[in-house]
Design a protein around this motif. Structure first.
Motif: not given
Length: 391
Positions: A147-163
């Motif tokens: 679940p921890e890595i699912q959270i990380l990937f979800h947050e990155i995909q949701y926020n669409k960071p530049n780096i």
């Protein structure tokens, strides 16, 4: 963009003034401590839970700044790697204490920092690398079972960071170069995206490489006389987080907090770690450097070599039967969490025997033919604890 020169020497000199002082003296940083720590920053940050670990601990996201460029940072995906977390709280403490400082205002206006300070709270509670079911979160980027890595990937995909900044600690085995004792104080990596060496480097990788090269260049002037900045091999790890996020098109940088003589709690390393992150944030804020054009300088940073041991006994006489031999004995310190003391026990074990003349160590003992003895025998065995005599 308004130009503002970064006075890294002043920040280095005054670091103790703005660092977060409420950490305990141990390398351990637990979930219970995090819950207290984040309350300090509620006045300047948005702090929200974004999910739960296997053992039902909250995983928090801290957001600071209002700029268009989004920097996503995470730490303690390995629960026993705490230096990056502490370094980031030092930076947040700097932002808190110096709200009107020109550098802080520039970064706040230019960037939005999204920070998960403890991706693996269950592992952090036990000072262990893996999560509660012994998955290495940094090797779960394909199956996404934890679940921890699912959270990380979800947050990155949701926020669409530049780096992306991925914060880690590295082992004490890394030396920069192979000519002399030169421990890696910090190391960087721009992860690969394919198994074969890239003949054409993507724009995203060039950006990450250019930022690493620019950070390293500015850090040189404050490095001590012993120790350097190294670069990890860009070997491709198919299930690793950084490699797969880079593959998805996110520029990704691994910051690896290294080691320094007589710095067991990594207080000195934490300072260099925090300043390297802060330099990265500054460079992204000013946009004064064409990072892609700087990418070739990344390859000029020397690669780490596995050439370091914690201690070497050199020139020890050992005997088994009729054979007498002159050898070197290599020791490595292994950390083990003591649940009773709630602290780390350091166990020193033999990890190598033979000719170690091409290895360096934090502590050298020149034995000049003195004899090895441990209960019942006069020769060492790999795995022996350092309870032997050399007389």
């Amino acid at each position: 963009m308004i130009m503002l020169d970064l006075d890294i020497h002043s920040l280095f000199k005054n670091y103790n003034y703005f660092q977060q002082k409420s950490f305990n003296s141990s390398k351990i940083f637990k979930y219970s401590e995090l819950l207290k720590m984040i309350k300090t920053y509620e006045s300047i940050c948005s702090i929200v839970p974004v999910g739960f670990s296997i053992e039902n601990r909250k995983i928090f996201k801290i957001q600071w700044g209002s700029g268009d460029c989004k920097v996503f940072i995470w730490s303690q995906m390995h629960g026993n790697e705490t230096t990056g977390t502490k370094a980031m709280f030092d930076i947040l403490h700097f932002f808190l204490k110096e709200k009107n400082y020109d550098l802080v205002r520039l970064i706040r206006k230019s960037l939005t920092i999204l920070f998960i300070p403890m991706l693996n709270p269950d592992g952090s509670e036990k000072y262990q690398r893996r999560n509660a079911v012994n998955i290495d979160l940094n090797r779960d980027a394909i199956r996404l079972q934890s679940p921890e890595i699912q959270i990380l990937f979800h947050e990155i995909q949701y926020n669409k960071p530049n780096i992306l900044f991925n914060l880690h600690d590295q082992r004490s085995i890394y030396n920069v170069g192979n000519k002399n004792f030169n421990p890696a104080i910090l190391s960087f990596l721009c992860p690969s995206v394919k198994e074969k060496k890239d003949t054409k480097i993507s724009h995203e990788r060039k950006k990450a490489m250019g930022l690493i090269a620019s950070i390293e260049k500015r850090m040189r002037s404050i490095l001590p006389s012993i120790g350097s900045i190294g670069r990890f091999s860009d070997e491709f790890y198919p299930t690793a987080t950084g490699d797969n996020l880079q593959k998805k098109g996110y520029p990704c940088i691994l910051f690896e907090a290294g080691n320094y003589p007589e710095d067991p709690q990594k207080d000195i390393i934490r300072k260099y770690n925090a300043l390297s992150i802060l330099i990265g944030l500054y460079i992204l804020s000013t946009q004064e450097i064409d990072l892609e054009k700087e990418h070739s300088s990344y390859f000029a940073i020397p690669e780490n070599q596995k050439k370091l041991l914690d201690k070497i006994y050199r020139g020890v006489e050992i005997q088994r039967g009729k054979y007498q031999l002159l050898v070197d004995i290599g020791i490595r310190n292994i950390e083990k969490f003591n649940f009773v003391k709630n602290d780390i026990d350091l166990i020193s074990k033999i990890v190598d025997i033979g000719d170690l003349s091409n290895f360096f160590s934090y502590e050298d003992s020149i034995c000049h033919g003195k004899k090895f003895h441990i209960k019942g025998r006069n020769y060492p065995i790999i795995g022996d604890i350092e309870l032997f005599d050399i007389l």
